[in-house]
Design an enzyme around this catalytic site. Structure first.
Site, short mmCIF file in Angstrom:
data_model
loop_
_atom_site.label_atom_id
_atom_site.label_comp_id
_atom_site.label_asym_id
_atom_site.label_seq_id
_atom_site.Cartn_x
_atom_site.Cartn_y
_atom_site.Cartn_z
N VAL A 47 1.09 -1.15 0.23
CA VAL A 47 0.41 0.08 0.37
C VAL A 47 1.23 1.24 -0.48
O VAL A 47 0.23 2.35 -0.93
CB VAL A 47 -1.28 -0.07 1.23
N LYS A 73 -6.86 -0.78 4.22
CA LYS A 73 -6.87 -2.66 3.77
C LYS A 73 -7.62 -2.80 5.05
O LYS A 73 -7.19 -3.15 6.10
CB LYS A 73 -5.67 -3.53 3.44
#
Length: 91
Positions: A47, A73
């Protein structure tokens, strides 16, 4: 895994606030569509990488002085609502 992306965009809104037409402000829909296109075309492991690339694209293509990008997430860790990164980038 699903992602959640939040953006804070630095822009001068004084002209838009004084005149009120959408043409005088940053088009958030265009920014969102660009980010969605980029994310759907991407395959990153981290990410962190996605957040950096999103910041680079939006700063360059929409000529903004700064951006805050949060990529998380949801449900990635048991017991946590979500986990992710928040970055702040400036021109």
């Amino acid at each position: 895994q699903p992602l959640s992306i939040d953006l804070e965009l630095g822009t001068d809104i004084r002209r838009a606030a004084g005149s009120d037409p959408i043409e005088d402000t940053l088009n958030y829909k265009s920014v969102a569509q660009r980010v969605q296109q980029f994310v759907s075309d991407s395959e990153f492991q981290l990410v962190e990488t996605m957040a950096e690339k999103i910041a680079e694209i939006v700063l360059a293509e929409f000529d903004l002085p700064w951006i805050h990008v949060r990529v998380s997430k949801p449900g990635a860790i048991r017991g946590a609502r979500d986990v992710g990164v928040l970055i702040r980038r400036y021109k």
